[in-house]
Design an enzyme around this catalytic site. Structure first.
Site, PDB file in Angstrom:
ATOM      1  N   CYS A   1       0.429   2.220  12.333  1.00  0.00           N
ATOM      2  CA  CYS A   1       0.762   3.320  11.437  1.00  0.00           C
ATOM      3  C   CYS A   1      -0.284   4.399  11.661  1.00  0.00           C
ATOM      4  CB  CYS A   1       0.772   2.804  10.009  1.00  0.00           C
ATOM      5  SG  CYS A   1       1.267   4.038   8.830  1.00  0.00           S
TER       6      CYS A   1
ATOM      7  N   ASP B   1      -6.566   2.391  -0.692  1.00  0.00           N
ATOM      8  CA  ASP B   1      -5.371   3.178  -1.003  1.00  0.00           C
ATOM      9  C   ASP B   1      -5.618   4.233  -2.091  1.00  0.00           C
ATOM     10  OD1 ASP B   1      -4.088   1.699   0.897  1.00  0.00           O
ATOM     11  OD2 ASP B   1      -3.065   0.371  -0.500  1.00  0.00           O
TER      12      ASP B   1
ATOM     13  N   ARG C   1      -3.394  -1.477  13.904  1.00  0.00           N
ATOM     14  CA  ARG C   1      -2.973  -2.461  12.894  1.00  0.00           C
ATOM     15  C   ARG C   1      -2.552  -3.746  13.579  1.00  0.00           C
ATOM     16  NH1 ARG C   1      -0.135   0.655   7.849  1.00  0.00           N
ATOM     17  NH2 ARG C   1      -0.617  -1.323   6.863  1.00  0.00           N
TER      18      ARG C   1
ATOM     19  N   ARG D   1       6.428  -0.982   7.482  1.00  0.00           N
ATOM     20  CA  ARG D   1       5.401  -1.864   7.995  1.00  0.00           C
ATOM     21  C   ARG D   1       5.564  -3.297   7.462  1.00  0.00           C
ATOM     22  NH1 ARG D   1       1.884  -2.559  11.993  1.00  0.00           N
ATOM     23  NH2 ARG D   1       0.419  -4.121  11.337  1.00  0.00           N
TER      24      ARG D   1
ATOM     25  N   LYS E   1       4.507  -1.538  -5.421  1.00  0.00           N
ATOM     26  CA  LYS E   1       5.116  -1.494  -4.081  1.00  0.00           C
ATOM     27  C   LYS E   1       4.654  -2.659  -3.216  1.00  0.00           C
ATOM     28  CE  LYS E   1       3.326   1.103  -0.609  1.00  0.00           C
ATOM     29  NZ  LYS E   1       3.185   0.426   0.693  1.00  0.00           N
ATOM     30  N   ASN E   2       3.337  -2.877  -3.162  1.00  0.00           N
ATOM     31  CA  ASN E   2       2.843  -3.873  -2.210  1.00  0.00           C
ATOM     32  C   ASN E   2       3.098  -5.312  -2.658  1.00  0.00           C
ATOM     33  OD1 ASN E   2       2.207  -1.837  -0.487  1.00  0.00           O
ATOM     34  ND2 ASN E   2       0.010  -1.823  -0.939  1.00  0.00           N
TER      35      ASN E   2
ATOM     36  N   ARG F   1       8.140   7.048  -0.112  1.00  0.00           N
ATOM     37  CA  ARG F   1       8.124   5.626   0.269  1.00  0.00           C
ATOM     38  C   ARG F   1       7.499   4.785  -0.833  1.00  0.00           C
ATOM     39  NH1 ARG F   1       4.263   4.689   4.429  1.00  0.00           N
ATOM     40  NH2 ARG F   1       4.587   2.626   3.587  1.00  0.00           N
TER      41      ARG F   1
HETATM   42  N1  EPU Z   1      -6.520  -6.761  10.413  1.00  0.00           N
HETATM   43  C1  EPU Z   1      -6.803  -7.399  11.588  1.00  0.00           C
HETATM   44  N2  EPU Z   1      -5.949  -8.387  12.016  1.00  0.00           N
HETATM   45  C2  EPU Z   1      -4.853  -8.758  11.310  1.00  0.00           C
HETATM   46  C3  EPU Z   1      -4.577  -8.106  10.103  1.00  0.00           C
HETATM   47  C4  EPU Z   1      -5.424  -7.097   9.680  1.00  0.00           C
HETATM   48  O1  EPU Z   1      -7.789  -7.092  12.260  1.00  0.00           O
HETATM   49  O2  EPU Z   1      -4.144  -9.661  11.759  1.00  0.00           O
HETATM   50  C5  EPU Z   1      -7.422  -5.699   9.930  1.00  0.00           C
HETATM   51  C6  EPU Z   1      -6.719  -4.335   9.833  1.00  0.00           C
HETATM   52  O3  EPU Z   1      -6.728  -3.665  11.077  1.00  0.00           O
HETATM   53  C7  EPU Z   1      -7.540  -3.635   8.769  1.00  0.00           C
HETATM   54  C8  EPU Z   1      -7.965  -4.801   7.849  1.00  0.00           C
HETATM   55  O4  EPU Z   1      -7.797  -5.993   8.596  1.00  0.00           O
HETATM   56  O5  EPU Z   1      -8.679  -3.067   9.333  1.00  0.00           O
HETATM   57  C9  EPU Z   1      -7.173  -4.925   6.554  1.00  0.00           C
HETATM   58  O6  EPU Z   1      -5.787  -4.953   6.847  1.00  0.00           O
HETATM   59  P1  EPU Z   1      -4.721  -5.692   5.911  1.00  0.00           P
HETATM   60  O7  EPU Z   1      -4.038  -6.711   6.726  1.00  0.00           O
HETATM   61  O8  EPU Z   1      -5.379  -6.116   4.645  1.00  0.00           O
HETATM   62  O9  EPU Z   1      -3.700  -4.507   5.596  1.00  0.00           O
HETATM   63  P2  EPU Z   1      -2.123  -4.592   5.517  1.00  0.00           P
HETATM   64  O10 EPU Z   1      -1.719  -5.901   4.964  1.00  0.00           O
HETATM   65  O11 EPU Z   1      -1.536  -4.163   6.814  1.00  0.00           O
HETATM   66  C10 EPU Z   1      -1.949  -3.755   3.073  1.00  0.00           C
HETATM   67  C11 EPU Z   1      -1.254  -2.639   2.350  1.00  0.00           C
HETATM   68  C12 EPU Z   1      -1.926  -1.313   2.685  1.00  0.00           C
HETATM   69  C13 EPU Z   1      -3.403  -1.388   2.271  1.00  0.00           C
HETATM   70  C14 EPU Z   1      -4.068  -2.605   2.947  1.00  0.00           C
HETATM   71  C15 EPU Z   1      -5.498  -2.827   2.475  1.00  0.00           C
HETATM   72  C16 EPU Z   1       0.992  -3.470   2.198  1.00  0.00           C
HETATM   73  C17 EPU Z   1       2.407  -3.364   2.632  1.00  0.00           C
HETATM   74  N3  EPU Z   1       0.145  -2.618   2.756  1.00  0.00           N
HETATM   75  O12 EPU Z   1      -1.827  -3.461   4.455  1.00  0.00           O
HETATM   76  O13 EPU Z   1      -1.288  -0.351   1.846  1.00  0.00           O
HETATM   77  O14 EPU Z   1      -4.075  -0.225   2.688  1.00  0.00           O
HETATM   78  O15 EPU Z   1      -3.329  -3.798   2.652  1.00  0.00           O
HETATM   79  O16 EPU Z   1      -5.548  -3.013   1.095  1.00  0.00           O
HETATM   80  O17 EPU Z   1       0.651  -4.295   1.348  1.00  0.00           O
HETATM   81  C18 EPU Z   1      -0.485   1.742   1.214  1.00  0.00           C
HETATM   82  O18 EPU Z   1       0.070   1.165   0.266  1.00  0.00           O
HETATM   83  O19 EPU Z   1      -0.585   2.987   1.308  1.00  0.00           O
HETATM   84  C19 EPU Z   1      -1.066   0.921   2.284  1.00  0.00           C
HETATM   85  C20 EPU Z   1      -1.390   1.409   3.476  1.00  0.00           C
END
Ligand code: EPU
Length: 430
Positions: A117, A305, A122, A93, A22-23, A397
């Protein structure tokens, strides 16, 4: 609001085949916006996040043709606007990847931020930092992110937090920028490497993905390509934990065992028998798990996750386990549902202390989010009697054919449709 009804107490046995990640796919689909020809993508999982992203691309003007249920051809040459409607982006997202992709193609993007979320705040400050380093001016007004550049120029981007989303968005914006971009402190997840491989198959020059320094030399054009998405690490991990938690015996097929190392290591620590083959993993368990402590970390650490699913497994362990969540601020909301089934778990901030018990009771619960929902399913497979799980749209999802796949392992699971005015479940929705 449809629901699952699961009658538990049956060890899961048999074979299950894992679908595409998915990701990875939610990043690769927007990346097709950068191509100047048709992209054929295989091993696409049949999940609602994918249908939402494909719908967004179609409404933007892309020509999308399903070759079969897991293969799609996308021609984005007909997209001529850099604006994406808010009603579309709020569906998932990952729609924020449209910002990087549109910026890379048109030097402009106007995309609504899908917002927070259920996992905590986020922010996207690191994504914006990356776009600005490449020369874009970014204004966020009323949750609409407006990014604009005369020309994107390669630059060094140091990410202050290891972020999957920011790493991906910087890669998307940088592949066609002039000169060299260096992303430091980059995320290293398998889906980052998959996106880099996809971009390189289209003619990009991305090196170092999978390490914390990614170097991208901008190219003028990207062509179409054929590509197959990697297997889903978290879907695989979820079936592995479900097998262990029900004291079953399951062969999880179509996986990359290397991507599952942290999950495998923790299962072995719990006393689970794990046999690794080239592209499959067998998981067997015949007793209560041993206690084990877990701390979630960016890859190659233990994935956040998989945290809810492991909490369910450890709720059955002999002894006390400590689970620390270090990626998200608020990822223990589901614990309330689990304790209603008889688990004994104390949450303080980002730490949960789990006192193992032997068995769970059936209950009426809900899926608070995607992985919490998967955890509820595993809890229901353990519990004697029939558990009702609401808000299953969260689960659908990200888990393809979840009912059929668990049924093929012997699970007794039924999916029933209910009208949307079911008050009890609507109030339960987070
Ligand atoms: N963060 C910041 N600033 C930013 C971006 C992130 O402070 O600009 C912080 C976030 O608040 C969090 C940490 O950095 O505390 C990590 O966030 P990350 O950006 O890595 O998460 P994401 O890209 O929003 C993806 C996955 C999530 C998974 C996380 C961590 C996708 C679509 N989503 O989210 O997947 O938990 O990486 O591995 O790729 C899921 O699949 O259930 C899911 C939530």
């Amino acid at each position: 609001m449809d629901k699952f009804f699961i009658t538990g107490g049956i060890p899961l046995r048999g074979e299950v085949t894992i679908g595409g990640a998915k990701n990875a796919v939610v990043a690769i689909l927007p990346a097709t916006i950068l191509a100047e020809d048709v992209c054929r993508i295989e091993n696409i999982p049949n999940i609602s996040d994918v249908s939402a992203m494909i719908e967004i691309l179609s409404i933007m003007g892309a020509h999308v043709k399903y070759i079969n249920k897991n293969t799609v051809e996308i021609d984005t040459r007909f997209i001529n606007s850099y604006v994406v409607e808010h009603d579309l982006t709020k569906q998932l997202r990952a729609s924020y990847y449209l910002i990087g992709a549109l910026l890379g193609r048109f030097n402009r993007a106007e995309v609504a931020n899908p917002g927070g979320c259920y996992l905590g705040v986020r922010p996207i400050d690191q994504h914006i930092k990356g776009f600005e380093a490449l020369g874009a001016k970014v204004i966020t007004d009323n949750s609409i992110v407006n990014a604009k550049a005369d020309k994107l120029l390669g630059n060094s981007i140091y990410l202050d937090v290891v972020s999957v989303g920011a790493t991906i968005n910087c890669m998307l914006a940088a592949v066609k920028a002039e000169g060299l971009t260096i992303i430091e402190n980059a995320a290293k997840e398998p889906h980052i490497v998959d996106l880099a491989n996809f971009l390189n198959t289209m003619g990009a020059d991305v090196r170092g993905a999978g390490t914390d320094i990614i170097k991208i030399r901008g190219v003028k054009k990207l062509h179409g390509c054929e590509y197959s998405i990697i297997p889903d690490q978290i879907e695989a991990g979820t079936y592995m934990v479900a097998a262990a938690a029900t004291k079953g015996d399951v062969l999880v097929k179509n996986v990359i065992p290397k991507h599952l190392e942290s999950i495998t290591a923790k299962l072995i620590e719990c006393g689970v028998l794990v046999d690794e083959f080239d592209d499959s993993i067998r998981v067997r368990m015949n007793r209560r798990p041993s206690k084990c402590n877990i701390k979630t970390m960016p890859h190659p650490g233990f994935p956040t996750d998989m945290q809810p699913q492991f909490t369910v497994l450890l709720s059955q362990a002999r002894g006390l386990s400590v689970i620390s969540e270090s990626v998200w601020d608020n990822r223990f909301r589901y614990v309330e549902q689990l304790t209603s089934m008889g688990a004994v778990i104390h949450v303080g901030g980002k730490t949960a202390v789990v006192e193992g018990v032997d068995g769970l009771n059936h209950a009426v619960v809900r899926a608070d989010d995607l992985r919490a929902g998967a955890a509820m399913m595993i809890a229901a497979f353990i519990a004697k009697g029939t558990t009702e799980i609401g808000d299953i749209y969260h689960i659908e999802r990200g888990y393809e054919n979840v009912v059929e796949k668990f049924r093929s392992l012997g699970a007794v699971i039924e999916r029933r449709e209910f009208p949307d005015d079911d008050q009890r479940i609507q109030m339960g929705a987070g």
